[in-house]
Write an enzyme that holds these catalytic residues in place. Structure first.
Site, PDB file in Angstrom:
ATOM      1  CE1 TYR A 135       9.220  -5.568  -0.212  1.00 50.19           C
ATOM      2  CE2 TYR A 135      10.063  -6.150  -2.383  1.00 50.19           C
ATOM      3  CZ  TYR A 135       9.739  -5.194  -1.445  1.00 50.19           C
ATOM      4  OH  TYR A 135       9.940  -3.866  -1.723  1.00 50.19           O
ATOM      5  CD1 TRP A 145       2.942  -6.402  -0.867  1.00 54.56           C
ATOM      6  CD2 TRP A 145       4.389  -6.712  -2.527  1.00 54.56           C
ATOM      7  NE1 TRP A 145       2.236  -6.381  -2.032  1.00 54.56           N
ATOM      8  CE2 TRP A 145       3.084  -6.572  -3.082  1.00 54.56           C
ATOM      9  CE3 TRP A 145       5.451  -6.900  -3.397  1.00 54.56           C
ATOM     10  CZ2 TRP A 145       2.837  -6.630  -4.450  1.00 54.56           C
ATOM     11  CZ3 TRP A 145       5.201  -6.956  -4.752  1.00 54.56           C
ATOM     12  CH2 TRP A 145       3.918  -6.835  -5.273  1.00 54.56           C
ATOM     13  N   GLY A 171       7.840  -0.129  -2.816  1.00 58.33           N
ATOM     14  CA  GLY A 171       7.864   0.214  -4.230  1.00 58.33           C
ATOM     15  C   GLY A 171       7.043  -0.688  -5.125  1.00 58.33           C
ATOM     16  CD  GLU A 225      16.294   0.037  -4.726  1.00 62.07           C
ATOM     17  OE1 GLU A 225      15.368   0.351  -3.962  1.00 62.07           O
ATOM     18  OE2 GLU A 225      16.204   0.133  -5.977  1.00 62.07           O
ATOM     19  CG  ASP A 228       7.044 -11.938   9.599  1.00 61.89           C
ATOM     20  OD1 ASP A 228       7.530 -10.850   9.937  1.00 61.89           O
ATOM     21  OD2 ASP A 228       6.791 -12.244   8.431  1.00 61.89           O
TER      22      ASP A 228
END
Length: 503
Positions: A175, A189, A194, A235, A284
């Site tokens: 992020y 985020w 999560g 992960e 972005d």
């Protein structure tokens, strides 16, 4: 060779894929401008060794080509990524095997899981230097300011590690973080990720959420963090499956979290639920400045550990091509077997880089019944978490090369009647950074059925598709050198011949 950032840099250098820059450069706009020019040209990775205002070198553009992304994943060709995807598909939604061969495949996959279990390092390299409390100074890191309108410097390629306060299952993601002070940053985020669930649970329990940011990790771990996983799988485990052996982890010094032991830099801190800061604007991936978020979660860092002479790994977002687009192209191959398992009629699918790597999807199907294209599009949107934000899904027949824009556009223009074959789903949860939507975080999706229509989709018979005479085609193949054309490589089509300006 070591499974860490330094080992990957060494590998790139040995293959002539890295340039060391010794001239003094400024992290304020200059580094990003240099890196962006090389990204556009498919140039080498860069290691800036003399950065203004910091003692740390900056590594950038390490995964700026698909070739280098494959190298990071210990593979030579993109096609090999589908083999990895098939392995992940078995684990993503395991099904009872119906044949011995399927049982063997599942057994091999489960053995890979056992082999991929993380290891723990008692004396990890990331703890060679430990700084706490007032000694933590984020301004000493060579953080980049990428675009002139950015509010401040940002971290863009750090792994954020949090843990579910109830289940204790960790989440690892990437992020953007924006500098706020010497020891605080805000985070950008999406609400479905999560860490947002973890923060909500921490708020309900009246606790702070512990956070660790690992900077300068093995790029393979970054790829694992970018892979869509069920919420109850780690992960770290998938990174071990990617690499063929377990990731070495280390316990943080001040929070109950684990980070890659070979991380170059680790930031440890907390988020107090309800404590926020003003984040943005910042450039972005959509190709615009993201808006200002006045209630972005605020991270307080009270500990920083790092290796001796650490390397700061970074990247930046923007209109493609950028490093994240190259990573997405590679992950496209990994996703394909997972998607096929979720939606069996899908033959292949493609997320064009020009479509921001997730806003447009082209999928091909073997059509056998009316309405199948619409069903496939609807199933696609729910198959994996990140496909929730795909605006356009184009469904074509299996004989269309979905990676050739000329064939896809031909299918749309020759097989679509807009009133019949285009359907729109309004008011879906959406990417708040998408300025095309009327309301932030709420948008529509469009499905386009560009397949050949069958009854009762259309009462008109379809004419036969034009195809060359096979005997004449074979004759030309045999006589091609005789024509004096053997030096022409017809598989390397110049796109400028078809009206595309590639400059």
């Amino acid at each position: 060779m070591a499974r860490d950032l330094r080992g990957f840099i060494q590998q790139l250098e040995q293959r002539g894929q890295l340039r060391r820059i010794q001239a003094l450069v400024d992290p304020e706009l200059e580094i990003a401008e240099i890196a962006n020019r090389l990204l556009q040209a498919g140039g080498p990775a860069l290691l800036f060794e003399n950065v203004k205002g910091s003692a740390y070198p900056v590594a950038i553009n390490l995964m700026g080509t698909v070739e280098r992304v494959c190298m990071a994943m210990n593979m030579e060709k993109p096609e090999e990524l589908e083999t990895l995807g098939k392995k992940l598909a078995l684990l993503y939604q395991p099904r009872p095997p119906k044949k011995i061969s399927q049982a063997v495949e599942l057994g091999k996959a489960l053995f890979d899981v056992i082999r991929a279990k993380p290891d723990r390092d008692l004396f990890p390299p990331c703890h060679q230097v430990v700084l706490k409390d007032d000694a933590v100074d984020l301004t000493k890191l060579p953080l980049l300011r990428v675009y002139p309108g950015d509010a401040d410097k940002v971290v863009t390629l750090g792994l954020m590690i949090t843990k579910d306060p109830e289940t204790k299952i960790p989440n690892v993601g990437v992020y953007r973080l924006q500098l706020q002070s010497k020891n605080t940053m805000t985070v950008q985020w999406l609400s479905v990720r999560g860490p947002t669930r973890h923060l909500r649970k921490a708020a309900e329990m009246g606790k702070k959420l512990e956070v660790a940011i690992a900077l300068g990790v093995d790029p393979l771990i970054i790829m694992a963090a970018a892979t869509p996983l069920p919420v109850d799988l780690s992960e770290w485990l998938f990174a071990g499956i990617y690499g063929g052996s377990g990731v070495h982890l280390a316990k943080c010094k001040t929070v109950d979290l684990e980070v890659p032991a070979a991380s170059e830099i680790v930031l440890e801190g907390t988020i107090t639920p309800g404590e926020t800061g003003v984040d943005g604007p910042a450039g972005d991936h959509m190709g615009y400045y993201g808006g200002v978020n006045e209630k972005a979660p605020l991270l307080h860092f009270h500990c920083m550990t790092h290796r001796k002479d650490p390397i700061y790994l970074t990247t930046f977002s923007g209109r493609p091509p950028k490093e994240d687009a190259m990573m997405a192209i590679a992950l496209n191959r990994v996703y394909t077997p997972i998607l096929r398992q979720q939606v069996p009629e899908i033959i292949d699918f493609f997320l064009p880089m020009e479509g921001l790597s997730y806003k447009v999807a082209v999928i091909s199907i073997e059509k056998t019944y009316p309405g199948q294209a619409r069903r496939a599009a609807l199933a696609f949107w729910s198959a994996l978490p990140q496909f929730n934000y795909t605006k356009f899904v184009i469904v074509v027949d299996k004989d269309i090369n979905i990676r050739d824009p000329r064939q896809v556009v031909w299918a749309i223009t020759s097989k679509v009647d807009p009133a019949r074959d285009v359907f729109i789903l309004p008011n879906n949860p959406f990417d708040s950074l998408d300025f095309a939507t009327e309301k932030p975080g709420l948008g529509s999706r469009m499905g386009i059925d560009a397949t050949t229509k069958i009854s009762p989709e259309s009462d008109r018979p379809w004419s036969e598709t034009l195809k060359p005479d096979p005997d004449t085609a074979a004759l030309c193949d045999r006589r091609w050198a005789e024509y004096g054309l053997a030096d022409l490589k017809l598989d390397e089509v110049n796109p400028n011949l078809f009206g595309y300006d590639m400059k």
